[in-house]
Structure formats: structure tokens, C-alpha cells
Design a protein around this motif. Structure first.
Motif, short mmCIF file in Angstrom:
data_model
loop_
_atom_site.label_atom_id
_atom_site.label_comp_id
_atom_site.label_asym_id
_atom_site.label_seq_id
_atom_site.Cartn_x
_atom_site.Cartn_y
_atom_site.Cartn_z
N THR A 136 37.76 36.31 44.92
CA THR A 136 38.55 34.88 45.15
C THR A 136 37.76 34.04 45.99
OG1 THR A 136 39.73 35.47 46.98
CG2 THR A 136 40.65 35.74 44.84
N HIS A 154 31.84 43.47 44.81
CA HIS A 154 31.58 43.98 43.62
C HIS A 154 32.80 45.00 43.28
CE1 HIS A 154 28.00 42.75 41.72
NE2 HIS A 154 27.07 43.00 42.94
N GLY A 155 33.31 45.40 44.21
CA GLY A 155 34.53 46.59 44.42
C GLY A 155 35.80 45.73 43.95
N GLU A 156 35.86 44.62 44.18
CA GLU A 156 37.14 43.78 43.93
C GLU A 156 37.38 43.53 42.51
OE1 GLU A 156 37.32 40.70 46.37
OE2 GLU A 156 37.43 41.46 48.25
N ARG A 157 38.56 43.77 42.10
CA ARG A 157 39.05 43.29 40.70
C ARG A 157 38.94 41.91 40.40
NH1 ARG A 157 44.79 45.42 38.69
NH2 ARG A 157 43.52 47.65 39.53
N VAL A 158 39.30 40.96 41.31
CA VAL A 158 39.15 39.70 41.22
C VAL A 158 38.50 39.00 42.44
CG1 VAL A 158 40.40 37.69 40.92
CG2 VAL A 158 41.27 39.62 39.86
#
Length: 564
Positions: A373, A367-371
């Protein structure tokens, strides 16, 4: 045969036995009759209702008076078993069902014959090898007996790993109204489910429980009042003195119809038959284990108490098969080329706690990642898969054991498979899993070959050759990706997937190691899955012939859900 009812010797019928009253001096002659047991309370001898037993009594005790109902009961057994014998001789090539089969799926010919026999015999053994469709036969027989208005409730007892499978089998095959409930969790909760379960005459009600739980809730199961008992993997009760065996013997006496299902009726020796058949149909071998051993065992050794050999085995096999249907994968040529099975284990509470903590951490990180993958999701899913296999790495890189649930399931499955004399291929993804399996095989003194990433290429050919040609090499251990290409393992027709690769191509190639040119038998693939975990999500993706990496970018939350 004597007609003097006032003779000192007489035969009467009582429940499922013949009772013989005779003179004291007849005792040695009586002990020559198969399946005898002395009833101390009534001061009489008891025998199973078997035609050969009846004839032995008449020969050993001339002049015995026989009450009419005894002869009627014996003749009924003879007539029923003659029907079964004739059906077996006719075979299944052109078999037709004796009554319409209540299935949504089309059965194979050998299943049609098994269905016919199951309707002829109130007590019925399906001695069918794994992968030949025992569950489909069971659904058909229970369904027809329900539609005949013979049964309303069925109790299925199985290993814990198979309990969740039975609802799926009924959902897939049954073409009749049914309600199936797996009894799981704390015993008190299971009992509560049974007590709240109201009768419904419009549906066949099926309760499924594991052997270990059944004997702890025997009173509640008996009170639920099943009309039919099905013992799946019935070799689990081969030890007559075990608690779960005794429980099944008692419950079986209270139902009108019984089935046992097993592909490995004999794993340790001919004595394995006794306890299973005591639950199924005690008239075959009687209720006395002592008398059974006297009939079929040769004793020697210390104080003449050790079994040194067996005797009368052709008789034992013949009697067992009078109420049994036996089929192997080699014989069932109408089988599909491949069959898939899913078996489940329940992780320990501590392991579930570790799993949930990793899920929470992974969700927070993603959830904290911008993208998001695929690579990032896969890394976190791998940690969850390691936990379901029993291991996890800590921050220092050390591998720690967190669960033994899947390894216990593996031992259970392997015990059955090796009991058939077959060879088996085992695929696992992680080296720690392979090491745990090797420990088991070493302890059991089972020969095996091994290919993993740490086995050099030059040595791999010899590992394959040994498995293919050496009869003492029973198991092939393979790290899925390392052994997924270019090797032939057709000495086995069964493969176990201890853990799953996320690539459909790798998974499919692993399956092809046993299913290829040179394979003469239908192949069975057994998947070991930890319940309510990523195992089940990955299995679904692979069954849909897709890669996990292709699914997780848009659907990653689904893989981290706990529960179904």
C-alpha cells in the motif's frame, strides 16, 4: 613624451605587464602609481597594462621612453573597454546579438547583452545575481568561442554542490557539439579520467571540478591544457593566500580566455575583489595584495596594521566594472516569474552505509507483504528522507545525527545569499533539521522567525510580521506543512527547500508564500538534494506535479533504487 631610447627611464612590455626601469631616486614617485610591484630578479618595477596606470607613469616620470608595443597594448585595452561601455549605455531593451547565439533555448535580453560583452572581452566577470541565468550566458559564450575555433577545451571550477548541475545546463541549452565530464570521486580517479580523455576537434570538451579538488590535481588539470577557465561562484577564491586561490591564479595564467561568475562579489568587504580579479585579469588591480591594500585601505589600530576604513572606492568599482556585467533580479525585468535550482551534496561513507541498510530492510519488508500500500511505502521512504537530511530515529525513538552533508551545503548557500543583503525563506520537513538550522543562525547571530508544528497559532502572526517588517530578521524558518498556507512572506524573493514534502499540493503552497501579490521581484527556489537518493526521485515527482503517494504503489521499487 620623450623619444630618447637611451633615457635612464624606459617602459617595455612583457607578457601581461608593463616594466619600468628608472633611477633609484624615482622610487617614491613610482610608489604613487597604482598597482606597482618590484621585480627583484630583473631590478625593475612592474605595472598592470591599464590606461590610467600608463598616464600616471608619464605624469610622475617626465621624459620616460616608451617602446611602441606598450602604447599599442594600452590602446587595445582602451578600445575594447570603450566598446563595452557603449554597449552598457545602450542597454538590453533592444539589444541584438553580435553573432548568432548557439543556444537551443531563447535567451532573455539581459543575457544577450551579457553574451555580446563576453565575446568582446577575453577576461570577463559576470556579476549576476542568483536566478538571472549565469550558466546560460556561459554556455553561449563558450559555444561561440568554440565555433570561432578559439577554444577546444574549457575547465569549469565550481562548488561541489554545483558540479553535477553543469552537464544538465549544457544538455539543456547548448546548440553545438560538446562533451562535458564532471570530475568526481577520489583524486586518483579524476586524474585517470583526464589522462584518458582524448582530444576531439569536433566537440567542445568541458571538464567540471570542485575547488577543493582542483588544487589537489593542479598538475593534471594543467596538463589537460584547457583554453578557457570558468570560475563559478568565484567568491570561493576571495582569500588570496588560500591554496585553492593560488591554484586558480596559476592555472588562469596559462589560458587565453577567463570568466568568473558570482552574484556576491563582495561578502566581507572591497578586498574580496583582489583575488578574483588576480585570476581573471591581473591588469585591473595588479598582482600585489600589499599594493592593492595601500591603494584602497586606511590603516590604524595596533601598530597601524588594522584596516579601519576604505578609500578610493569609486575608482575600485569603476575599474572592476570595466570588464564586468552586473545584473540583479530587480533589474532583469525580462526574467520569468520563477526560477528553480537544484544543488547537490554527497553523503559521507558512514551515512551511505546507513542509507543502504535501510533500503535493504525496506525492500525485504515490502517484498514480504501480501499487498503493498502507499501508506506502507511512504513510512519507509520517510526514514530514507530523514537520513538524507542528516538524522534517523533508533528503536527507542531517539533522533541520532548520521550526516552533516546537507547542512554543509546549506551553510554554503546561505553564506552567499546573506551576503547580498536579502532575506531568505527556508522550508524543511523535519523538526531535527530545523533545530540544526537554528543552531547555525544563532551561531552566526542572524535574526530569524520560525513557524513549525510546535509553534501555537496565536504566535504565528507575530513571527510573520517580524519577518516582513523587521530589517534585522533575515531568515524565515518554516516546517513545510505548518507554514504552507495563509501566510505572506514577500519580504523574500528566494526560498530554500532543505527537504521535500511528498505532497505536491503542500509543496506548491509553500512556493506560493513568496510568489504572490505584493512580490515585486522574480522568485528563486533552491532545492538541496543528496545525490543518488530518494531526494532526487521525490524532486522529479513534484516537478511533474504529482504526489509521491500516487506514484509509489506501482512504482515503489524505483524510489528505493540506489543511484540514478
Amino acid at each position: 613624451m620623450a623619444i630618447n631610447k637611451h633615457s635612464a627611464r624606459s617602459l617595455t612590455l612583457a607578457e601581461d605587464t608593463i616594466k619600468l626601469r628608472c633611477l633609484y631616486e624615482d622610487r617614491e614617485a613610482v610608489k604613487q602609481v597604482t598597482g606597482y610591484r618590484w621585480n627583484k630578479a630583473e631590478k625593475c618595477w612592474e605595472f598592470p597594462i591599464r590606461p590610467e596606470v600608463y598616464q600616471q607613469i608619464l605624469q610622475m616620470l617626465p621624459g620616460v621612453f616608451v617602446y611602441p608595443d606598450v602604447k599599442l597594448a594600452v590602446n587595445k585595452v582602451v578600445e575594447r573597454e570603450n566598446q563595452v561601455a557603449q554597449a552598457k549605455v545602450a542597454g538590453w531593451e533592444k539589444v541584438k546579438p553580435v553573432e548568432p547565439i548557439p543556444l537551443r533555448t531563447k535567451p532573455f535580453n539581459h543575457q544577450v547583452l551579457a553574451y555580446n560583452l563576453g565575446l568582446t572581452l577575453p577576461s570577463y566577470a559576470v556579476l549576476a545575481e542568483q536566478g538571472t541565468g549565469k550558466s546560460c550566458i556561459t554556455v553561449a559564450v563558450t559555444g561561440r568561442r568554440f565555433l570561432r575555433d578559439e577554444i577546444k577545451r574549457v575547465l569549469i571550477v565550481s562548488p561541489a554542490s554545483v558540479v553535477p548541475v553543469w552537464p544538465l545546463e549544457y544538455k539543456t541549452h547548448a546548440d553545438f557539439p560538446f562533451e562535458v565530464t564532471p570530475l568526481e570521486g577520489p583524486v586518483a580517479k579524476r586524474i585517470e579520467v583526464l589522462e584518458r580523455w582524448e582530444r576531439d576537434a569536433e566537440k567542445l570538451q568541458i571538464a567540471v571540478v570542485n575547488y577543493e579538488g582542483a588544487w589537489r590535481m593542479e598538475e593534471a588539470l594543467t596538463k589537460w591544457a584547457p583554453d578557457m577557465l570558468v570560475l563559478d561562484e568565484a567568491q570561493r577564491i576571495k582569500t588570496p593566500s588560500a591554496q585553492q586561490s593560488k591554484c586558480m591564479h596559476r592555472i588562469a595564467k596559462k589560458v587565453n580566455y577567463r570568466m568568473i561568475l558570482t552574484g556576491t562579489p563582495v561578502t566581507q568587504g572591497p578586498l574580496d575583489f583582489f583575488s578574483m580579479y588576480k585570476a581573471l585579469e591581473p591588469s585591473i588591480f595588479g598582482r600585489s595584495f600589499t599594493a592593492f591594500k595601500t591603494r584602497y585601505c586606511i590603516f590604524g589600530g595596533y601598530e597601524n596594521r588594522q584596516i579601519t576604513a576604505y578609500k578610493n572606492l569609486p575608482e575600485l568599482i569603476r575599474k572592476a566594472h570595466t570588464i564586468a556585467f552586473r545584473v540583479t533580479k530587480e533589474e532583469a525585468l525580462d526574467l520569468p516569474e520563477t526560477t528553480d535550482q537544484k544543488l547537490y551534496c554527497e553523503m559521507e561513507t558512514s551515512a551511505k552505509r546507513v542509507y543502504r541498510e535501510l533500503v535493504s530492510e525496506s525492500m525485504a519488508e515490502l517484498h514480504g507483504e501480501r499487498v503493498v500500500t502507499a501508506a506502507n511505502v511512504i513510512v519507509r521512504l520517510l526514514r530514507l528522507s530523514q537520513v538524507t537530511g542528516g538524522f534517523v530515529k533508533d528503536d527507542t525513538g531517539a533522533v541520532n545525527r548520521v550526516s552533516e552533508a546537507k547542512q554543509r551545503l546549506f551553510k554554503e548557500v546561505m553564506h552567499d545569499l546573506l551576503g547580498t543583503g536579502k532575506k531568505v525563506v527556508v522550508f524543511a520537513r523535519f523538526l531535527a533539521e530545523l533545530a540544526a538550522i537554528e543552531d547555525d543562525l544563532d551561531r552566526w547571530q542572524i535574526g530569524y522567525s520560525r513557524i513549525a508544528g510546535d509553534v501555537n497559532m496565536a504566535a504565528r502572526g507575530e513571527e510573520v510580521r517580524r519577518f516582513q517588517q523587521d530589517k534585522d530578521c533575515r531568515v524565515f524558518l518554516a516546517q513545510t506543512r505548518a507554514a504552507g498556507l495563509g501566510i505572506t512572506l514577500t519580504a523574500a524573493d528566494t526560498a530554500i527547500f532543505y527537504s521535500l514534502d511528498y505532497s505536491f499540493a503542500d509543496y506548491d503552497q509553500a512556493r506560493c508564500r513568496i510568489h504572490r501579490i505584493g512580490q515585486r521581484n522574480a522568485c528563486t527556489y533552491i532545492h538541496l538534494l543528496a545525490r543518488d537518493t530518494v531526494d532526487e526521485k521525490v524532486m522529479t515527482t513534484l516537478q511533474n506535479k504529482r504526489n509521491v503517494a500516487d506514484e509509489v504503489v506501482n512504482n515503489w521499487r524505483n524510489y528505493f533504487q540506489i543511484g540514478r
